[in-house]
Design a protein around this motif. Structure first.
Motif, PDB file in Angstrom:
ATOM      1  N   MET A   1      68.436  56.876  55.930  1.00 45.54           N
ATOM      2  CA  MET A   1      68.143  57.421  57.203  1.00 45.54           C
ATOM      3  C   MET A   1      67.784  58.851  57.053  1.00 45.54           C
ATOM      4  SD  MET A   1      67.073  57.107  60.275  1.00 45.54           S
ATOM      5  CE  MET A   1      67.517  55.565  60.696  1.00 45.54           C
ATOM      6  N   ALA A   2      68.624  59.736  56.385  1.00 49.01           N
ATOM      7  CA  ALA A   2      68.580  61.282  56.395  1.00 49.01           C
ATOM      8  C   ALA A   2      67.397  61.572  55.494  1.00 49.01           C
ATOM      9  CB  ALA A   2      69.679  61.916  55.538  1.00 49.01           C
ATOM     10  N   PHE A   3      66.856  60.789  54.307  1.00 47.14           N
ATOM     11  CA  PHE A   3      65.699  61.210  53.769  1.00 47.14           C
ATOM     12  C   PHE A   3      64.500  60.793  54.448  1.00 47.14           C
ATOM     13  CE2 PHE A   3      62.305  59.913  50.604  1.00 47.14           C
ATOM     14  CZ  PHE A   3      62.355  60.973  49.944  1.00 47.14           C
ATOM     15  N   PHE A   4      64.645  59.862  55.552  1.00 48.82           N
ATOM     16  CA  PHE A   4      63.511  59.198  56.327  1.00 48.82           C
ATOM     17  C   PHE A   4      63.208  60.611  57.300  1.00 48.82           C
ATOM     18  CE2 PHE A   4      62.117  57.586  60.393  1.00 48.82           C
ATOM     19  CZ  PHE A   4      60.876  57.200  60.119  1.00 48.82           C
ATOM     20  N   LEU A   5      64.223  60.970  57.892  1.00 46.59           N
ATOM     21  CA  LEU A   5      64.227  62.270  58.834  1.00 46.59           C
ATOM     22  C   LEU A   5      63.773  63.448  58.314  1.00 46.59           C
ATOM     23  CD1 LEU A   5      67.537  61.518  60.965  1.00 46.59           C
ATOM     24  CD2 LEU A   5      64.747  60.916  61.722  1.00 46.59           C
ATOM     25  N   GLU A   6      64.241  63.766  57.061  1.00 52.93           N
ATOM     26  CA  GLU A   6      63.610  65.036  56.507  1.00 52.93           C
ATOM     27  C   GLU A   6      62.054  64.819  56.110  1.00 52.93           C
ATOM     28  OE1 GLU A   6      65.477  65.610  52.550  1.00 52.93           O
ATOM     29  OE2 GLU A   6      67.575  65.822  53.345  1.00 52.93           O
TER      30      GLU A   6
ATOM     31  N   SER B   1      77.006  67.306  59.950  1.00 51.21           N
ATOM     32  CA  SER B   1      78.032  66.623  60.512  1.00 51.21           C
ATOM     33  C   SER B   1      77.687  64.983  61.235  1.00 51.21           C
ATOM     34  CB  SER B   1      78.650  67.105  61.806  1.00 51.21           C
ATOM     35  OG  SER B   1      77.619  67.397  62.774  1.00 51.21           O
ATOM     36  N   VAL B   2      76.570  64.716  61.098  1.00 48.70           N
ATOM     37  CA  VAL B   2      75.856  63.456  61.497  1.00 48.70           C
ATOM     38  C   VAL B   2      75.524  62.707  59.977  1.00 48.70           C
ATOM     39  CG1 VAL B   2      74.193  62.225  62.771  1.00 48.70           C
ATOM     40  CG2 VAL B   2      75.033  64.331  63.589  1.00 48.70           C
ATOM     41  N   PHE B   3      74.832  63.365  59.269  1.00 48.83           N
ATOM     42  CA  PHE B   3      74.466  62.542  57.947  1.00 48.83           C
ATOM     43  C   PHE B   3      75.226  63.220  56.813  1.00 48.83           C
ATOM     44  CE2 PHE B   3      70.919  62.291  60.823  1.00 48.83           C
ATOM     45  CZ  PHE B   3      70.762  60.918  60.925  1.00 48.83           C
ATOM     46  N   GLU B   4      75.796  62.538  55.825  1.00 53.50           N
ATOM     47  CA  GLU B   4      76.248  62.897  54.745  1.00 53.50           C
ATOM     48  C   GLU B   4      75.386  63.902  53.726  1.00 53.50           C
ATOM     49  OE1 GLU B   4      78.793  61.664  50.705  1.00 53.50           O
ATOM     50  OE2 GLU B   4      78.030  59.996  52.214  1.00 53.50           O
ATOM     51  N   GLY B   5      75.774  65.114  53.589  1.00 53.32           N
ATOM     52  CA  GLY B   5      74.781  66.149  52.833  1.00 53.32           C
ATOM     53  C   GLY B   5      73.895  66.820  53.877  1.00 53.32           C
ATOM     54  N   GLY B   6      73.722  66.493  55.037  1.00 54.64           N
ATOM     55  CA  GLY B   6      72.761  67.009  56.003  1.00 54.64           C
ATOM     56  C   GLY B   6      71.376  66.820  55.701  1.00 54.64           C
ATOM     57  N   ILE B   7      70.543  67.172  56.574  1.00 52.54           N
ATOM     58  CA  ILE B   7      68.850  66.841  56.243  1.00 52.54           C
ATOM     59  C   ILE B   7      68.613  68.422  55.810  1.00 52.54           C
ATOM     60  CG2 ILE B   7      66.968  66.588  57.710  1.00 52.54           C
ATOM     61  CD1 ILE B   7      68.280  64.753  59.553  1.00 52.54           C
ATOM     62  N   LEU B   8      67.621  68.288  54.847  1.00 53.93           N
ATOM     63  CA  LEU B   8      67.006  69.547  54.231  1.00 53.93           C
ATOM     64  C   LEU B   8      65.693  69.631  55.104  1.00 53.93           C
ATOM     65  CD1 LEU B   8      67.005  71.584  51.903  1.00 53.93           C
ATOM     66  CD2 LEU B   8      65.624  69.952  50.637  1.00 53.93           C
TER      67      LEU B   8
ATOM     68  N   ASN C   1      62.711  73.120  55.626  1.00 56.99           N
ATOM     69  CA  ASN C   1      62.231  74.383  55.195  1.00 56.99           C
ATOM     70  C   ASN C   1      62.029  75.315  56.268  1.00 56.99           C
ATOM     71  OD1 ASN C   1      60.511  76.450  54.465  1.00 56.99           O
ATOM     72  ND2 ASN C   1      59.769  75.193  52.768  1.00 56.99           N
ATOM     73  N   LYS C   2      62.871  76.544  56.207  1.00 57.21           N
ATOM     74  CA  LYS C   2      62.871  77.384  57.201  1.00 57.21           C
ATOM     75  C   LYS C   2      61.508  77.993  57.709  1.00 57.21           C
ATOM     76  CE  LYS C   2      67.563  79.020  56.724  1.00 57.21           C
ATOM     77  NZ  LYS C   2      68.604  80.276  56.408  1.00 57.21           N
ATOM     78  N   GLU C   3      60.716  77.928  56.753  1.00 54.58           N
ATOM     79  CA  GLU C   3      59.515  78.602  56.771  1.00 54.58           C
ATOM     80  C   GLU C   3      58.418  77.649  57.692  1.00 54.58           C
ATOM     81  OE1 GLU C   3      56.056  81.113  54.167  1.00 54.58           O
ATOM     82  OE2 GLU C   3      57.076  79.373  53.441  1.00 54.58           O
ATOM     83  N   ASP C   4      58.803  76.364  57.435  1.00 58.55           N
ATOM     84  CA  ASP C   4      57.895  75.385  58.061  1.00 58.55           C
ATOM     85  C   ASP C   4      58.266  75.251  59.749  1.00 58.55           C
ATOM     86  OD1 ASP C   4      56.484  74.755  55.955  1.00 58.55           O
ATOM     87  OD2 ASP C   4      57.483  73.021  55.392  1.00 58.55           O
ATOM     88  N   VAL C   5      59.742  75.516  59.751  1.00 64.99           N
ATOM     89  CA  VAL C   5      60.260  75.516  61.109  1.00 64.99           C
ATOM     90  C   VAL C   5      59.678  76.612  62.033  1.00 64.99           C
ATOM     91  CG1 VAL C   5      62.321  75.554  62.628  1.00 64.99           C
ATOM     92  CG2 VAL C   5      62.314  74.460  60.537  1.00 64.99           C
ATOM     93  N   VAL C   6      59.576  77.794  61.422  1.00 63.04           N
ATOM     94  CA  VAL C   6      59.063  78.864  62.189  1.00 63.04           C
ATOM     95  C   VAL C   6      57.468  78.922  62.435  1.00 63.04           C
ATOM     96  CG1 VAL C   6      58.886  81.550  61.877  1.00 63.04           C
ATOM     97  CG2 VAL C   6      60.978  80.505  61.121  1.00 63.04           C
ATOM     98  N   ALA C   7      56.878  78.243  61.294  1.00 61.95           N
ATOM     99  CA  ALA C   7      55.535  78.182  61.377  1.00 61.95           C
ATOM    100  C   ALA C   7      54.995  77.109  62.566  1.00 61.95           C
ATOM    101  CB  ALA C   7      54.827  77.619  60.184  1.00 61.95           C
TER     102      ALA C   7
END
Length: 309
Positions: A1-6, A144-151, A153-159
């Motif tokens: 699920m984490a990979f799908f959300l990424e 805290s929800v998914f093991e290892g978290g969701i990766l 890209n900060k640049e993509d978020v800002v853009a």
């Protein structure tokens, strides 16, 4: 699920950037009926202006501050894009009113090559960078929800946030201002708008200027991500499937179409690519656009073009 959300989040953020470029096509077509093939060249020209002004301003002023340089460069590039848009409308399109579609299309193609040549003459033909301080490193969220978290890209978020803010501002402009309502009236019916005293020439200048600002923001973001080079004009080609999917006459369609294309590209590449040798992301959007052209050529939210002629 984490990979799908990424993958999903990456697709949504890329889709917002596609939508931003597609918005320039939609704005001009809605107001003037011109399919503006020069939008990609406008993105390139704006990005070149932003990059070179940010480089030149510290030399001109002696102030070596990146915030001052980038802010001043953005303002100067914005003024320049307003001037370019005004000249395009005054010197070219105004003299082609009521001409057939092929004539207007060829005019925008001519504008494309002119802007590319002018940009190379004024700003040079090297690869330039735009450094507006966008973070380049990735980050992990929801650990805290998914093991290892969701990766992400900060640049993509800002853009994506910048693109979304511009889209929201344009939506408010069209819905809440007198000029915006006049633009919508012209988009609905040119002759009816003229009959109640709305000046088409002024409206077309405004919409081309707005498209110039959209091109500047798109050029700034894509230039920061990819570097400013002449291949940046191909960004417009990535927007074509978006406007075919969402509808050439629909601003919401450009946004939703961009999100669908962005998500579809990422998910298909990740989940279907391994079975066909990869490369789906390159052609997915165009195949999807072809399907829509066959079964719903006006797109999800657009009008039938024949109804506008």
């Amino acid at each position: 699920m984490a990979f799908f959300l990424e993958t999903l989040l990456g697709g949504l953020m890329t889709g917002m950037l596609y939508a931003l470029v597609a918005l320039g096509f939609v704005l001009i077509f809605k107001a003037s009926g011109v399919f503006n093939f020069a939008q990609g060249a406008m993105v390139l020209f704006a990005a070149l202006a932003m990059a070179r002004f940010a480089e030149w301003i510290p030399k001109w002023t002696g102030i070596d501050n990146p915030w001052f340089a980038n802010g001043s460069a953005f303002i100067l590039a914005g003024v320049l894009m307003f001037g370019v848009a005004w000249l395009i409308e005054r010197l070219v399109l105004r003299h082609l009113v009521n001409q057939d579609t092929a004539t207007l299309l060829m005019a925008t193609l001519g504008i494309t090559y002119f802007l590319e040549g002018l940009g190379q003459t004024i700003f040079g033909s090297d690869i330039y960078k735009i450094d507006i301080g966008m973070p380049k490193d990735p980050a992990f969220i929801l650990d805290s929800v998914f093991e290892g978290g969701i990766l992400v890209n900060k640049e993509d978020v800002v853009a994506a946030v910048i693109a979304a803010a511009l889209v929201l501002a344009l939506s408010l402009f069209f819905q809440k201002t007198k000029t915006g309502r006049a633009l919508r009236a012209v988009a609905d019916d040119h002759q009816a708008a003229q009959s109640i005293g709305i000046p088409l020439g002024r409206i077309w200048v405004i919409v081309w200027c707005v498209a110039g600002v959209v091109a500047l923001v798109a050029g700034m973001i894509w230039g920061s991500k990819l570097g400013v080079q002449f291949s940046l004009t191909t960004v417009a080609l990535r927007a074509l499937p978006v406007i075919i999917l969402g509808g050439l006459t629909s601003v919401p369609g450009a946004i939703i179409g961009g999100l669908i294309i962005g998500v579809g590209e990422k998910l298909s590449e990740v989940y279907l690519g391994p079975f066909v040798g990869g490369g789906i992301e390159i052609w997915f959007a165009y195949v999807l656009a072809l399907v829509f052209l066959l079964f719903r050529p006006q797109g999800l939210f657009g009008e039938k073009i024949i109804d506008r002629v």
